[in-house]
Design a protein around this motif. Structure first.
Motif, mmCIF file in Angstrom:
data_model
loop_
_atom_site.group_PDB
_atom_site.id
_atom_site.type_symbol
_atom_site.label_atom_id
_atom_site.label_comp_id
_atom_site.label_asym_id
_atom_site.label_seq_id
_atom_site.Cartn_x
_atom_site.Cartn_y
_atom_site.Cartn_z
ATOM 1 N N ALA A 361 0.835 -1.198 0.000
ATOM 2 C CA ALA A 361 0.000 0.000 0.000
ATOM 3 C C ALA A 361 0.873 1.253 0.000
ATOM 4 C CB ALA A 361 -0.916 0.004 1.222
ATOM 5 N N GLY A 362 1.997 1.212 0.730
ATOM 6 C CA GLY A 362 2.926 2.328 0.682
ATOM 7 C C GLY A 362 3.506 2.529 -0.697
ATOM 8 N N GLY A 363 3.822 1.423 -1.379
ATOM 9 C CA GLY A 363 4.318 1.522 -2.744
ATOM 10 C C GLY A 363 3.287 2.106 -3.695
ATOM 11 N N LEU A 364 2.019 1.728 -3.515
ATOM 12 C CA LEU A 364 0.958 2.279 -4.349
ATOM 13 C C LEU A 364 0.821 3.779 -4.124
ATOM 14 C CD1 LEU A 364 -1.472 2.075 -6.257
ATOM 15 C CD2 LEU A 364 -2.871 1.397 -4.284
ATOM 16 N N ALA A 365 0.866 4.210 -2.862
ATOM 17 C CA ALA A 365 0.766 5.637 -2.561
ATOM 18 C C ALA A 365 1.928 6.415 -3.184
ATOM 19 C CB ALA A 365 0.721 5.856 -1.051
ATOM 20 N N LEU A 366 3.121 5.836 -3.135
ATOM 21 C CA LEU A 366 4.270 6.475 -3.772
ATOM 22 C C LEU A 366 4.067 6.579 -5.278
ATOM 23 C CD1 LEU A 366 7.181 7.542 -3.840
ATOM 24 C CD2 LEU A 366 7.970 5.163 -3.872
ATOM 25 N N ALA A 367 3.535 5.527 -5.897
ATOM 26 C CA ALA A 367 3.293 5.544 -7.337
ATOM 27 C C ALA A 367 2.263 6.608 -7.711
ATOM 28 C CB ALA A 367 2.827 4.166 -7.802
ATOM 29 N N LEU A 368 1.220 6.748 -6.915
ATOM 30 C CA LEU A 368 0.202 7.770 -7.186
ATOM 31 C C LEU A 368 0.789 9.171 -7.069
ATOM 32 C CD1 LEU A 368 -2.759 6.116 -5.271
ATOM 33 C CD2 LEU A 368 -2.693 6.560 -7.741
ATOM 34 N N SER A 369 1.625 9.372 -6.052
ATOM 35 C CA SER A 369 2.271 10.677 -5.898
ATOM 36 C C SER A 369 3.189 10.964 -7.076
ATOM 37 C CB SER A 369 3.068 10.712 -4.591
ATOM 38 O OG SER A 369 2.218 10.525 -3.470
ATOM 39 N N ALA A 370 3.922 9.944 -7.513
ATOM 40 C CA ALA A 370 4.816 10.111 -8.660
ATOM 41 C C ALA A 370 4.032 10.403 -9.937
ATOM 42 C CB ALA A 370 5.669 8.858 -8.840
ATOM 43 N N LEU A 371 2.862 9.770 -10.081
ATOM 44 C CA LEU A 371 2.010 10.028 -11.249
ATOM 45 C C LEU A 371 1.505 11.464 -11.263
ATOM 46 C CD1 LEU A 371 0.306 9.100 -13.700
ATOM 47 C CD2 LEU A 371 -1.434 8.346 -12.051
ATOM 48 N N ALA A 372 1.193 12.005 -10.080
ATOM 49 C CA ALA A 372 0.636 13.356 -10.008
ATOM 50 C C ALA A 372 1.661 14.420 -10.383
ATOM 51 C CB ALA A 372 0.101 13.616 -8.597
ATOM 52 N N ILE A 373 2.950 14.147 -10.181
ATOM 53 C CA ILE A 373 3.966 15.176 -10.418
ATOM 54 C C ILE A 373 4.004 15.633 -11.878
ATOM 55 C CG2 ILE A 373 6.445 15.641 -10.421
ATOM 56 C CD1 ILE A 373 6.675 13.956 -7.883
ATOM 57 N N PRO A 374 4.164 14.738 -12.869
ATOM 58 C CA PRO A 374 4.212 15.235 -14.252
ATOM 59 C C PRO A 374 2.898 15.864 -14.696
ATOM 60 C CG PRO A 374 4.145 12.827 -14.207
ATOM 61 C CD PRO A 374 4.391 13.283 -12.807
ATOM 62 N N LEU A 375 1.766 15.371 -14.182
ATOM 63 C CA LEU A 375 0.480 15.984 -14.529
ATOM 64 C C LEU A 375 0.412 17.419 -14.027
ATOM 65 C CD1 LEU A 375 -1.911 12.996 -13.701
ATOM 66 C CD2 LEU A 375 -1.394 13.904 -15.978
ATOM 67 N N ALA A 376 0.818 17.621 -12.764
ATOM 68 C CA ALA A 376 0.786 18.965 -12.197
ATOM 69 C C ALA A 376 1.761 19.898 -12.901
ATOM 70 C CB ALA A 376 1.098 18.903 -10.698
ATOM 71 N N LEU A 377 2.953 19.398 -13.224
ATOM 72 C CA LEU A 377 3.940 20.229 -13.891
ATOM 73 C C LEU A 377 3.519 20.562 -15.321
ATOM 74 C CD1 LEU A 377 7.316 18.664 -12.665
ATOM 75 C CD2 LEU A 377 6.110 20.690 -11.812
ATOM 76 N N PHE A 378 2.875 19.621 -15.986
ATOM 77 C CA PHE A 378 2.346 19.906 -17.322
ATOM 78 C C PHE A 378 1.309 21.024 -17.250
ATOM 79 C CE2 PHE A 378 -1.195 19.237 -20.275
ATOM 80 C CZ PHE A 378 -0.537 19.351 -21.496
ATOM 81 N N ALA A 379 0.402 20.942 -16.268
ATOM 82 C CA ALA A 379 -0.626 21.971 -16.134
ATOM 83 C C ALA A 379 -0.001 23.333 -15.857
ATOM 84 C CB ALA A 379 -1.591 21.591 -15.012
ATOM 85 N N TRP A 380 0.965 23.370 -14.938
ATOM 86 C CA TRP A 380 1.610 24.647 -14.624
ATOM 87 C C TRP A 380 2.334 25.211 -15.842
ATOM 88 C CZ3 TRP A 380 6.600 26.295 -15.016
ATOM 89 C CH2 TRP A 380 6.870 27.572 -14.474
ATOM 90 N N ARG A 381 3.062 24.362 -16.562
ATOM 91 C CA ARG A 381 3.824 24.841 -17.714
ATOM 92 C C ARG A 381 2.910 25.378 -18.799
ATOM 93 N NH1 ARG A 381 7.739 27.802 -18.992
ATOM 94 N NH2 ARG A 381 8.582 27.419 -21.081
ATOM 95 N N ARG A 382 1.834 24.674 -19.091
ATOM 96 C CA ARG A 382 0.893 25.157 -20.107
ATOM 97 C C ARG A 382 0.278 26.486 -19.695
ATOM 98 N NH1 ARG A 382 -1.334 21.476 -23.912
ATOM 99 N NH2 ARG A 382 -2.728 23.213 -24.425
#
Length: 409
Positions: A361-382
């Motif tokens: 479950a900790g690994g899944l939470a880490l994966a979700l956090s890692a997934l959110a990073i490029p999405l958030a950075l893409f939104a900010w950059r655009r």
């Protein structure tokens, strides 16, 4: 004062999450309901948000945002009153669905009204304040309803919701300025809906991934700590402390926004650090064979780190919407992804724990956090790129001109 009133509407709505968590034991005993049924009743508050958030974002402005907020307060009061007289699971579920409609209207309408009231320098701070309504409301609700149920029983404790809903309804009706005066003058959107469509979807998707991990942690934390030998009451206190750790974190986000501006590269760094650090802390907190007291402290660290992210997301939302008429739609989409994450998080994380253990479950939470990073950075950059190309297009946010100027210097 209106900003505070709208914020209190959000806190009151979120308190209905804490309410059922506090009232579940006496309700289950009296009506002979199982743990699964009570968990389903608790999560029903998010159902309308998860399924109707986008629709609400389109339709509530047509009804009137302040009128919707008033009706939502009454819906929460009505649902609580119905629950107080419920004699079976079906009646409780129907009452909870009424509350869910009220919750949906509040979490879509209130941030839009706050953004409109605070256009200018105060907007980032006001939206960062709004990002704290869930942990504050859950903590207040869990404490207040537990105290009331212990004193007068769970049915009479519902009177807190009835009184709170009626008081907010009266206060909203007493606001002197009518909604027409606060509604923005319609103006053409620069670039059309497609101009911010991709970045808005990326921003809300990042928030949804964050919500799955965050709510999953808070839902499972008491079980994790009690399995480690901690008493249930103590585990509940640590869980409340972990939820409230979001509040000072939002202050850090507000300070960063005020200091640097919403379109500064510092905001992108802040989002990435918030998600990355919390992801690593998830991995340390959710693991097999850990010491309960240390895991409780790590859970607080998770929320203290991750809480910066939602404050920045809410501050960026008016900028991503671009025009006032699209802000309600953006708020509805964010509500839908956040509510879906809150619904999916506990059962998903629980299933992972049952099949593969806490470390998975900790690994899944880490994966979700890692997934959110490029999405958030893409939104900010655009968003930053579109502001550079068309600085006049930013019609809501207070930091557009300031941020663009800072990059030119």
């Amino acid at each position: 004062m209106r900003i505070l009133l709208y914020y209190l509407c959000g806190v009151f709505a979120a308190a209905q999450l804490g309410k059922l968590a506090a009232l579940s034991p006496p309700i289950a005993r009296e009506l002979q309901l199982g743990l699964a049924a009570m968990a389903a009743l608790t999560s029903l508050l998010e159902v309308c948000g998860a399924t109707l958030g986008g629709i609400a974002g389109r339709w509530l402005p047509r009804v009137g945002l302040r009128s919707s907020l008033s009706a939502a307060a009454l819906a929460l009061a009505l649902g609580a009153a119905a629950a107080a007289f419920a004699q079976d699971l079906v009646t409780l579920a129907l009452a909870r669905l009424v509350e869910s409609l009220g919750y949906l209207a509040i979490v879509v309408a209130a941030p839009v009204l706050i953004a409109r009231e605070s256009e200018g320098r105060r907007q980032a701070a006001a939206m960062a304040l709004w990002s704290t309504f869930v942990p504050v409301g859950m903590a207040v609700g869990a404490w207040a309803y537990a105290q009331a149920a212990g004193a007068v029983g769970w049915r009479s404790a519902q009177a807190l919701s009835v009184a709170g809903g009626l008081l907010l309804w009266v206060s909203l009706r007493a606001v002197s300025e009518d909604e027409a005066a606060t509604a923005p003058t319609p103006r053409p959107s620069s670039g059309g809906p497609g101009a911010t469509g991709a970045l808005l979807w990326a921003l809300v998707a990042a928030f949804g991934a964050y919500a799955i991990a965050e709510v999953g942690l808070l839902a499972l934390l008491p079980s994790l700590l009690t399995q480690g030998g901690m008493p249930l009451g103590t585990a509940g206190g640590w869980t409340a402390a972990a939820a409230l750790a979001n509040v000072p974190a939002s202050a850090i986000g507000a300070w960063l926004l005020k200091r640097r501006g919403a379109l500064s590269p510092a905001i992108a760094v802040g989002m990435a650090v918030s998600l990355g650090l919390s992801g690593l802390l998830f991995l340390a907190a959710l693991r097999d064979g850990g010491q309960a007291s240390l895991q409780a402290l790590l859970a607080i660290g998770v929320n203290a780190a991750s809480g910066v992210f939602p404050s920045l997301v809410f501050a960026l939302l008016p900028l991503a919407a671009r025009t006032p008429e699209r802000l309600a739609l953006a708020s509805g989409r964010l509500t839908q992804f956040g509510a879906s994450g809150a619904l999916l998080g506990p059962p998903l994380m629980g299933a992972v724990v049952e099949h593969w253990g806490w470390s998975a479950a900790g690994g899944l939470a880490l994966a979700l956090s890692a997934l959110a990073i490029p999405l958030a950075l893409f939104a900010w950059r655009r968003l930053a790129q579109s502001s550079e190309e068309k600085p006049e297009a930013c019609t809501i946010g207070p930091h557009c001109a300031r941020s663009a100027a800072s990059r030119r210097v």
